[in-house]
Design a protein around this motif. Structure first.
Motif, short mmCIF file in Angstrom:
data_model
loop_
_atom_site.label_atom_id
_atom_site.label_comp_id
_atom_site.label_asym_id
_atom_site.label_seq_id
_atom_site.Cartn_x
_atom_site.Cartn_y
_atom_site.Cartn_z
N ALA A 56 0.83 -1.20 0.00
CA ALA A 56 0.00 0.00 0.00
C ALA A 56 0.86 1.25 0.00
N GLU A 57 2.07 1.14 0.57
CA GLU A 57 2.97 2.29 0.63
C GLU A 57 4.42 1.79 0.64
N VAL A 58 5.25 2.49 -0.08
CA VAL A 58 6.69 2.23 -0.04
C VAL A 58 7.38 3.56 0.26
N ASP A 59 8.16 3.60 1.33
CA ASP A 59 8.87 4.81 1.70
C ASP A 59 9.93 5.10 0.64
N GLY A 60 9.84 6.24 0.00
CA GLY A 60 10.76 6.60 -1.07
C GLY A 60 12.21 6.75 -0.63
N ARG A 61 12.42 7.06 0.62
CA ARG A 61 13.77 7.25 1.14
C ARG A 61 14.39 5.93 1.59
N THR A 62 13.62 5.12 2.31
CA THR A 62 14.18 3.89 2.89
C THR A 62 13.82 2.63 2.11
N GLY A 63 12.77 2.71 1.29
CA GLY A 63 12.30 1.52 0.57
C GLY A 63 11.45 0.60 1.42
N TYR A 64 11.16 1.02 2.66
CA TYR A 64 10.38 0.20 3.58
C TYR A 64 8.96 0.02 3.05
N ARG A 65 8.53 -1.23 2.97
CA ARG A 65 7.20 -1.56 2.46
C ARG A 65 6.20 -1.65 3.59
N ARG A 66 5.03 -1.08 3.39
CA ARG A 66 3.94 -1.16 4.36
C ARG A 66 2.70 -1.67 3.64
N TYR A 67 2.00 -2.55 4.31
CA TYR A 67 0.78 -3.14 3.78
C TYR A 67 -0.39 -2.73 4.66
N LEU A 68 -1.58 -2.92 4.15
CA LEU A 68 -2.80 -2.72 4.93
C LEU A 68 -3.38 -4.10 5.22
N LEU A 69 -4.02 -4.24 6.37
CA LEU A 69 -4.61 -5.54 6.71
C LEU A 69 -5.64 -5.97 5.67
N ARG A 70 -6.27 -5.03 5.01
CA ARG A 70 -7.26 -5.42 3.99
C ARG A 70 -6.60 -6.10 2.79
N GLN A 71 -5.27 -6.07 2.69
CA GLN A 71 -4.55 -6.77 1.63
C GLN A 71 -4.29 -8.24 2.00
N LEU A 72 -4.57 -8.60 3.23
CA LEU A 72 -4.28 -9.94 3.72
C LEU A 72 -5.02 -11.05 2.95
N PRO A 73 -6.31 -10.89 2.62
CA PRO A 73 -6.97 -11.97 1.87
C PRO A 73 -6.27 -12.30 0.54
N ARG A 74 -5.80 -11.29 -0.16
CA ARG A 74 -5.09 -11.55 -1.42
C ARG A 74 -3.78 -12.28 -1.15
N ALA A 75 -3.05 -11.85 -0.12
CA ALA A 75 -1.79 -12.51 0.21
C ALA A 75 -2.03 -13.97 0.58
N ARG A 76 -3.06 -14.22 1.33
CA ARG A 76 -3.39 -15.60 1.70
C ARG A 76 -3.82 -16.41 0.49
#
Length: 84
Positions: free
Chosen positions: A35-55
């Motif tokens: 859902a978000e990638v920090d442009g400076r660090t590259g750290y990836r963040r997801y939202l819990l609503r993305q969990l069904p797709r990941a599963r």
């Protein structure tokens, strides 16, 4: 924790049954974009609503260890997080 809250890649990996490496690969090929990638660090963040797709994606790699339900897995979700 609500469905709209951010979660780091490590915690998201644990909840989804995927590895951090697999999540990074899925991001690179566009299967599951954070859902978000920090442009400076590259750290990836997801939202819990993305969990069904990941599963749903984890079914192909691990045989769905996260559920014993007879229901079919969630359908794919587009990059925006909306169901296709």
């Amino acid at each position: 924790m609500g469905l709209g809250e951010w979660i780091g890649i490590g915690a998201f990996a644990q909840l989804s049954g995927l590895t951090v490496e697999t999540l990074r690969h899925y991001h690179q090929v566009g299967l599951l974009v954070p859902a978000e990638v920090d442009g400076r660090t590259g750290y990836r963040r997801y939202l819990l609503r993305q969990l069904p797709r990941a599963r749903w994606l984890s079914c192909g790699t691990s045989g769905c260890p996260w559920t014993r339900s007879r229901r079919s897995p969630a359908p794919p979700i587009g990059r925006s997080g909306a169901r296709s």
